[in-house]
Design an enzyme around this catalytic site. Structure first.
Site, short mmCIF file in Angstrom:
data_model
loop_
_atom_site.label_atom_id
_atom_site.label_comp_id
_atom_site.label_asym_id
_atom_site.label_seq_id
_atom_site.Cartn_x
_atom_site.Cartn_y
_atom_site.Cartn_z
N TYR A 170 0.73 -1.28 -0.05
CA TYR A 170 0.00 -0.05 -0.17
C TYR A 170 0.70 1.32 0.03
O TYR A 170 0.51 2.33 -0.79
CB TYR A 170 -0.96 -0.08 1.38
CG TYR A 170 -2.27 -1.06 0.95
CD1 TYR A 170 -3.04 -0.93 -0.16
CD2 TYR A 170 -2.34 -1.90 2.05
CE1 TYR A 170 -4.21 -1.62 -0.23
CE2 TYR A 170 -3.32 -2.95 1.75
CZ TYR A 170 -4.21 -2.74 0.71
OH TYR A 170 -5.26 -3.70 0.64
N GLU A 261 -4.62 -30.04 7.43
CA GLU A 261 -4.38 -29.31 6.27
C GLU A 261 -5.08 -28.02 6.26
O GLU A 261 -5.04 -26.79 5.98
CB GLU A 261 -4.63 -30.10 5.23
CG GLU A 261 -4.73 -29.38 3.68
CD GLU A 261 -4.99 -30.01 2.73
OE1 GLU A 261 -5.27 -29.58 1.60
OE2 GLU A 261 -5.18 -31.71 2.83
N ASP A 313 -5.52 -34.17 3.28
CA ASP A 313 -6.43 -34.82 2.34
C ASP A 313 -5.57 -35.90 1.59
O ASP A 313 -4.46 -35.61 1.31
CB ASP A 313 -7.17 -34.07 1.24
CG ASP A 313 -8.36 -33.08 2.07
OD1 ASP A 313 -8.74 -33.38 3.14
OD2 ASP A 313 -8.30 -32.04 1.33
#
Length: 425
Positions: A170, A261, A313
C-alpha cells in the site's frame, strides 16, 4: 485416552542478528554503488544471481563490486540516487526477469511473476540463473522495483524496524514514483524473494514480515524477547506469531503436535476436544502453509522435542502440503533448516486405507494427475510415498469423509488408534 505428561519448559538464548544485519547493509551498498557506476557511465546495468531450488542458494554479480568498497558516498542516499539515475534513461529501454535455463521460457517470469514456492518439478535440485538486464523487454520496471525494495531494506536495517509486506504494498501504491512497480501483492512478494536471493539472506532477515494466516491451539505458551506472552488456549485458535524466531521461552505439557491441512478440520477437532483427549497442540496453515506456520512447526519439533504428525486430504495437493512441512519447499532451500521438519510423520489420510475404512473415492481430474507426476519426480519422495501416490491413481478422499463416519470418529477412533499403533508414514 487423555494422558497428561510432564510439563516441558525450554529457554532459548537470544542470538544477536548484528552480523547478518551488517553484512546485508554492506551488500546493498555495494550493489547500489555498482549500479550508480554503470548508469553514470551510460552502460546498461545488469545483475545476475542464482536462485536455488534445493541445492543451496548462491548470489553473484556479473561484475566485481570490490573496487567500490572504499568509495566515499552517503550510504543512506545510495538507493535514491540509483533510482533517480534509472529514471533518466530513455523510456523505450526496458527489462524483465530472465530465467537463464532451457526449461523456462524467458518471458514466463515477466508474464507470471508469482512465487509458486513449489515449482521445479523437472529438476528440483537445480539452481536457476536470474538476470535482470536493462536491454531486455519489461526489465526496467523490475530493476526499479529491486532498487526500491533495497532502499526500504537499507533504511529498516539501519533503524532496526520492520513492516508487513501488505503495508509495504500500500505504501508503494501511494508514492508517485513507485505506484506502478508492483501491480499486485503477489508480484511484490516475488520481488522480495528475488531481493533475498540477491542479498544471500532469508526473506524475513530483510525486515519484511508476512501477515500470518496459520492458527495454533492447545497447551502452549510462548514468551518473546520483550516479555510478551502468547497463550494458545484461546477459543478458535490464535494467529501464529510473526516472530517465532524471537521466542525466548516456551512451556507446554502436550505430548505431540498435530498439523492439519484445513481450517475447517482444525475447528472441527477443537469442537471434538481433540487437544484434551489426545493431549496435543493443533496447528493449521489453512492450506499451503506460510513461513510463520512452518517456522512454528519446526520450533515445536526441534526445540520442544515434540513428535509432529501431519493430517491432510488423500489427494495430490494434500500430499504436497505434507511434503512442504516435512521436506521444505522447492524455492526456499536456504531457509529450510528453519522451516522444514524432516521427522514429521504423515498420519493420514493414506490411499492404502480407503478400503479398510469403507470409503468411496472421487475420480482424479487433470490437475491431480499432473501434480502426481510432478511429485514422483522430486528427489525427497521415497518409496513409501511413491507407493501411496500409485494407489492414489484410483481416486482421492478428503478428511471430512473420514470425520463423517461417526460422531467424533476422527479424534477418538482414527487419530487415537493410529498414534497408539504407530500407524504413520
Amino acid at each position: 485416552m487423555t494422558f497428561r505428561s510432564e510439563e516441558k519448559f525450554v529457554e532459548i538464548p537470544e542470538v544477536s542478528d548484528d552480523g547478518v544485519r551488517n553484512l546485508t547493509i554492506h551488500r546493498i551498498e555495494e550493489l547500489t554503488l555498482k549500479l550508480i557506476e554503470e548508469i553514470s557511465s551510460r552502460t546498461f546495468p545488469k545483475l545476475t544471481y542464482k536462485e536455488a531450488r534445493k541445492g543451496g542458494r548462491i548470489a553473484e554479480l556479473e561484475d566485481s563490486v570490490g573496487q567500490f568498497r572504499d568509495r566515499q558516498t552517503d550510504a543512506r542516499n545510495l538507493n535514491d540516487c540509483a533510482l533517480d539515475l534509472l529514471t533518466s534513461f530513455d523510456s523505450s529501454k526496458s527489462l524483465s526477469w530472465i530465467v537463464d535455463d532451457e526449461e523456462t521460457p524467458p518471458n514466463d517470469i515477466a508474464q507470471n511473476p508469482v512465487n509458486k514456492d513449489l515449482e521445479s518439478e523437472k529438476d528440483p535440485d537445480a539452481s536457476r540463473s536470474i538476470t535482470v538486464d536493462f536491454r531486455r523487454k519489461n526489465s526496467r520496471k523490475n530493476l526499479a522495483l529491486l532498487v526500491t525494495l533495497m532502499s526500504y531494506v537499507h533504511k529498516m536495517l539501519i533503524n532496526r524496524t520492520s513492516k508487513t509486506r501488505r503495508s509495504l504494498y500500500y505504501e508503494l501504491q501511494s508514492e508517485r514514483n513507485s505506484a506502478g512497480l508492483a501491480k499486485n501483492q503477489r508480484i511484490l512478494d516475488t520481488a522480495v524473494n528475488h531481493v533475498a536471493s540477491l542479498l544471500e539472506c532469508s526473506p524475513w532477515e530483510l525486515g519484511f514480515t508476512a501477515t500470518s494466516k496459520g492458527l495454533v491451539y492447545g497447551d502452549l505458551s510462548l514468551t518473546f524477547s520483550k516479555e510478551d506472552l502468547v497463550s494458545c488456549e484461546v477459543a478458535g485458535g490464535v494467529l501464529i506469531p510473526q516472530n517465532v524466531n524471537r521466542v525466548t521461552s516456551a512451556r507446554t505439557s502436550a505430548r505431540y503436535v498435530l498439523v492439519v491441512e484445513k481450517d475447517a478440520v482444525f475447528q472441527r477437532l477443537i469442537g471434538e476436544e481433540c487437544t484434551q483427549y489426545l493431549n496435543c497442540i493443533l496447528v493449521t496453515g489453512k492450506g499451503y502453509p506460510d513461513v510463520n506456520t512452518r517456522m512454528l512447526v519446526n520450533f515445536l519439533g526441534n526445540k520442544l522435542k515434540l513428535p509432529v504428525y501431519v493430517l491432510v486430504d488423500a489427494d495430490p495437493f494434500g500430499i504436497e502440503i505434507m511434503c512442504i512441512y516435512r521436506f521444505g519447499s522447492a524455492t526456499r532451500s536456504r531457509e529450510d533448516r528453519q522451516l522444514a521438519f524432516p521427522d514429521a510423520r504423515w498420519i493420514g489420510i493414506h490411499p492404502s486405507e480407503f478400503s479398510a475404512l469403507g470409503l468411496s473415492s472421487k475420480p482424479l481430474v487433470a490437475s491431480d494427475k499432473a501434480k502426481i507426476a510432478g511429485l514422483k519426480s522430486r528427489g525427497y519422495v521415497d518409496e513409501t510415498i511413491l507407493d501411496q501416490l500409485q494407489l492414489l491413481q484410483a481416486g482421492k478422499v478428503d478428511i471430512e469423509a473420514v470425520a463423517g463416519l461417526s460422531n467424533r470418529f476422527l479424534t477418538t477412533v482414527y487419530l487415537s488408534s493410529k498414534i497408539s499403533t504407530e500407524n504413520y508414514l
